[in-house]
Design a protein around this motif. Structure first.
Motif, PDB file in Angstrom:
ATOM      1  N   GLU A 197      26.192  30.682  -5.188  1.00  0.00           N
ATOM      2  CA  GLU A 197      26.072  29.459  -5.988  1.00  0.00           C
ATOM      3  C   GLU A 197      26.047  28.229  -5.091  1.00  0.00           C
ATOM      4  O   GLU A 197      25.270  27.299  -5.324  1.00  0.00           O
ATOM      5  N   LYS A 198      26.873  28.206  -4.057  1.00  0.00           N
ATOM      6  CA  LYS A 198      26.890  27.076  -3.125  1.00  0.00           C
ATOM      7  C   LYS A 198      25.558  26.971  -2.387  1.00  0.00           C
ATOM      8  O   LYS A 198      24.993  25.887  -2.260  1.00  0.00           O
ATOM      9  N   GLU A 199      25.054  28.109  -1.892  1.00  0.00           N
ATOM     10  CA  GLU A 199      23.767  28.104  -1.199  1.00  0.00           C
ATOM     11  C   GLU A 199      22.640  27.669  -2.124  1.00  0.00           C
ATOM     12  O   GLU A 199      21.732  26.944  -1.718  1.00  0.00           O
ATOM     13  N   SER A 200      22.702  28.070  -3.389  1.00  0.00           N
ATOM     14  CA  SER A 200      21.691  27.656  -4.362  1.00  0.00           C
ATOM     15  C   SER A 200      21.739  26.152  -4.603  1.00  0.00           C
ATOM     16  O   SER A 200      20.703  25.504  -4.752  1.00  0.00           O
ATOM     17  N   ALA A 201      22.937  25.588  -4.644  1.00  0.00           N
ATOM     18  CA  ALA A 201      23.074  24.137  -4.826  1.00  0.00           C
ATOM     19  C   ALA A 201      22.482  23.392  -3.634  1.00  0.00           C
ATOM     20  O   ALA A 201      21.820  22.361  -3.809  1.00  0.00           O
ATOM     21  N   VAL A 202      22.698  23.915  -2.438  1.00  0.00           N
ATOM     22  CA  VAL A 202      22.122  23.290  -1.246  1.00  0.00           C
ATOM     23  C   VAL A 202      20.597  23.375  -1.307  1.00  0.00           C
ATOM     24  O   VAL A 202      19.899  22.389  -1.061  1.00  0.00           O
ATOM     25  N   GLU A 203      20.056  24.541  -1.660  1.00  0.00           N
ATOM     26  CA  GLU A 203      18.607  24.700  -1.768  1.00  0.00           C
ATOM     27  C   GLU A 203      18.026  23.779  -2.835  1.00  0.00           C
ATOM     28  O   GLU A 203      16.956  23.202  -2.656  1.00  0.00           O
ATOM     29  N   GLU A 204      18.719  23.626  -3.945  1.00  0.00           N
ATOM     30  CA  GLU A 204      18.262  22.721  -5.006  1.00  0.00           C
ATOM     31  C   GLU A 204      18.183  21.289  -4.485  1.00  0.00           C
ATOM     32  O   GLU A 204      17.219  20.575  -4.750  1.00  0.00           O
ATOM     33  N   GLU A 205      19.183  20.868  -3.734  1.00  0.00           N
ATOM     34  CA  GLU A 205      19.186  19.520  -3.168  1.00  0.00           C
ATOM     35  C   GLU A 205      18.026  19.349  -2.192  1.00  0.00           C
ATOM     36  O   GLU A 205      17.335  18.335  -2.202  1.00  0.00           O
ATOM     37  N   VAL A 206      17.781  20.363  -1.360  1.00  0.00           N
ATOM     38  CA  VAL A 206      16.693  20.299  -0.394  1.00  0.00           C
ATOM     39  C   VAL A 206      15.342  20.210  -1.104  1.00  0.00           C
ATOM     40  O   VAL A 206      14.482  19.402  -0.741  1.00  0.00           O
ATOM     41  N   LEU A 207      15.156  21.018  -2.140  1.00  0.00           N
ATOM     42  CA  LEU A 207      13.874  21.029  -2.842  1.00  0.00           C
ATOM     43  C   LEU A 207      13.610  19.748  -3.626  1.00  0.00           C
ATOM     44  O   LEU A 207      12.464  19.371  -3.847  1.00  0.00           O
ATOM     45  N   SER A 208      14.659  19.057  -4.045  1.00  0.00           N
ATOM     46  CA  SER A 208      14.450  17.835  -4.813  1.00  0.00           C
ATOM     47  C   SER A 208      14.442  16.590  -3.929  1.00  0.00           C
ATOM     48  O   SER A 208      14.040  15.521  -4.373  1.00  0.00           O
ATOM     49  N   ALA A 209      14.855  16.717  -2.690  1.00  0.00           N
ATOM     50  CA  ALA A 209      14.894  15.576  -1.779  1.00  0.00           C
ATOM     51  C   ALA A 209      13.494  15.249  -1.275  1.00  0.00           C
ATOM     52  O   ALA A 209      12.632  16.124  -1.209  1.00  0.00           O
ATOM     53  N   PRO A 210      13.272  13.997  -0.912  1.00  0.00           N
ATOM     54  CA  PRO A 210      11.986  13.649  -0.291  1.00  0.00           C
ATOM     55  C   PRO A 210      11.808  14.448   0.999  1.00  0.00           C
ATOM     56  O   PRO A 210      12.734  14.520   1.811  1.00  0.00           O
ATOM     57  N   PRO A 211      10.658  15.062   1.191  1.00  0.00           N
ATOM     58  CA  PRO A 211      10.457  15.875   2.396  1.00  0.00           C
ATOM     59  C   PRO A 211      10.748  15.131   3.695  1.00  0.00           C
ATOM     60  O   PRO A 211      11.205  15.721   4.658  1.00  0.00           O
ATOM     61  N   LYS A 212      10.507  13.812   3.719  1.00  0.00           N
ATOM     62  CA  LYS A 212      10.761  13.053   4.948  1.00  0.00           C
ATOM     63  C   LYS A 212      12.244  13.003   5.292  1.00  0.00           C
ATOM     64  O   LYS A 212      12.596  12.755   6.439  1.00  0.00           O
ATOM     65  N   LEU A 213      13.115  13.229   4.305  1.00  0.00           N
ATOM     66  CA  LEU A 213      14.546  13.293   4.595  1.00  0.00           C
ATOM     67  C   LEU A 213      14.952  14.646   5.159  1.00  0.00           C
ATOM     68  O   LEU A 213      15.927  14.756   5.883  1.00  0.00           O
ATOM     69  N   VAL A 214      14.200  15.671   4.811  1.00  0.00           N
ATOM     70  CA  VAL A 214      14.581  17.037   5.164  1.00  0.00           C
ATOM     71  C   VAL A 214      13.865  17.527   6.427  1.00  0.00           C
ATOM     72  O   VAL A 214      14.459  18.208   7.247  1.00  0.00           O
ATOM     73  N   TYR A 215      12.606  17.172   6.577  1.00  0.00           N
ATOM     74  CA  TYR A 215      11.796  17.707   7.666  1.00  0.00           C
ATOM     75  C   TYR A 215      11.355  16.587   8.599  1.00  0.00           C
ATOM     76  O   TYR A 215      11.080  15.482   8.168  1.00  0.00           O
ATOM     77  N   ASN A 216      11.217  16.916   9.885  1.00  0.00           N
ATOM     78  CA  ASN A 216      10.752  15.902  10.827  1.00  0.00           C
ATOM     79  C   ASN A 216       9.235  15.762  10.735  1.00  0.00           C
ATOM     80  O   ASN A 216       8.551  16.577  10.115  1.00  0.00           O
ATOM     81  N   SER A 217       8.697  14.742  11.375  1.00  0.00           N
ATOM     82  CA  SER A 217       7.271  14.450  11.253  1.00  0.00           C
ATOM     83  C   SER A 217       6.405  15.560  11.847  1.00  0.00           C
ATOM     84  O   SER A 217       5.312  15.829  11.344  1.00  0.00           O
ATOM     85  N   PHE A 218       6.875  16.241  12.883  1.00  0.00           N
ATOM     86  CA  PHE A 218       6.113  17.352  13.454  1.00  0.00           C
ATOM     87  C   PHE A 218       5.902  18.445  12.409  1.00  0.00           C
ATOM     88  O   PHE A 218       4.791  18.949  12.233  1.00  0.00           O
ATOM     89  N   ILE A 219       6.964  18.829  11.730  1.00  0.00           N
ATOM     90  CA  ILE A 219       6.875  19.882  10.713  1.00  0.00           C
ATOM     91  C   ILE A 219       5.947  19.453   9.581  1.00  0.00           C
ATOM     92  O   ILE A 219       5.135  20.249   9.093  1.00  0.00           O
ATOM     93  N   LEU A 220       6.039  18.206   9.161  1.00  0.00           N
ATOM     94  CA  LEU A 220       5.168  17.725   8.082  1.00  0.00           C
ATOM     95  C   LEU A 220       3.697  17.721   8.520  1.00  0.00           C
ATOM     96  O   LEU A 220       2.813  18.115   7.742  1.00  0.00           O
ATOM     97  N   ARG A 221       3.408  17.307   9.748  1.00  0.00           N
ATOM     98  CA  ARG A 221       2.020  17.342  10.250  1.00  0.00           C
ATOM     99  C   ARG A 221       1.516  18.780  10.344  1.00  0.00           C
ATOM    100  O   ARG A 221       0.383  19.089   9.959  1.00  0.00           O
ATOM    101  N   PHE A 222       2.367  19.677  10.854  1.00  0.00           N
ATOM    102  CA  PHE A 222       2.004  21.082  10.987  1.00  0.00           C
ATOM    103  C   PHE A 222       1.727  21.702   9.615  1.00  0.00           C
ATOM    104  O   PHE A 222       0.752  22.423   9.435  1.00  0.00           O
TER     105      PHE A 222
END
Length: 178
Positions: A51-76
């Motif tokens: 349940e804790k891991e699911s809550a973390v994943e939910e937060e990651v999926l709803s967050a703006p990608p620029k907060l979660v991933y660096n620009s290299f990953i987004l370009r890739f």
């Protein structure tokens, strides 16, 4: 492109993301062997952890990608998605040739497997990532998200694709030398 809209989406004023939770997310976590518990306490502990891991994943999926991933990953990511779109028709023909008959009979049930193949083929042919790395990643994705036989089949399909892709590239480079 949908990816750009997702990356650059405006958020509602006052919508707050818990950056500490975002930092807890393990991008490399993969499921392993099935877990067996001996006691109800172990089962409860495992459920709480999930349940804790699911809550973390939910937060990651709803967050703006620029907060979660660096620009290299987004370009890739953009590069791979563009390669999937550009080579879709070409790869569909190859996938149809190299996949097992039961995948063709029920393609909707194999949607994740087909997505993994498209991503891997695009990364190999357009991005130029070494095929050994891509195949290992594709097999890991299949182990995590697909049914039991998928990792082996995806491995075989991608190895066939590599053989054909390599011989085609050698043929093309030989043509240009003449």
């Amino acid at each position: 492109m949908l990816f750009d809209r997702r990356v650059n989406a405006k958020r509602y004023p006052g919508f707050i993301f818990d950056k500490e939770i975002l930092l807890e997310y393990n991008h490399m976590s993969f499921c392993g062997e099935p877990i067996q518990v001996e006691t109800e306490e172990e089962e409860e502990e495992l459920l709480l952890k999930n349940e804790k891991e699911s809550a973390v994943e939910e937060e990651v999926l709803s967050a703006p990608p620029k907060l979660v991933y660096n620009s290299f990953i987004l370009r890739f990511t953009r590069q791979i998605l563009e390669a999937v779109v550009d080579r879709w028709n070409q790869h569909v023909l190859i996938i149809d040739r190299v996949t097992p008959r039961n995948w063709k009979d029920e393609p909707a049930s194999k949607i994740l497997e087909l997505c993994v193949l498209h991503l891997a083929m695009a990364e190999i042919s357009a991005v130029g990532t070494r095929h050994q790395i891509v195949i290992n990643e594709a097999v890991d994705l299949a182990k995590r998200f697909c049914d039991g036989g998928a990792p082996r089949i995806i491995n075989g399909c991608l190895r066939t694709f590599i053989k054909e892709h390599t011989s085609t590239e050698e043929f093309r480079s030989g043509e240009s030398k003449s």
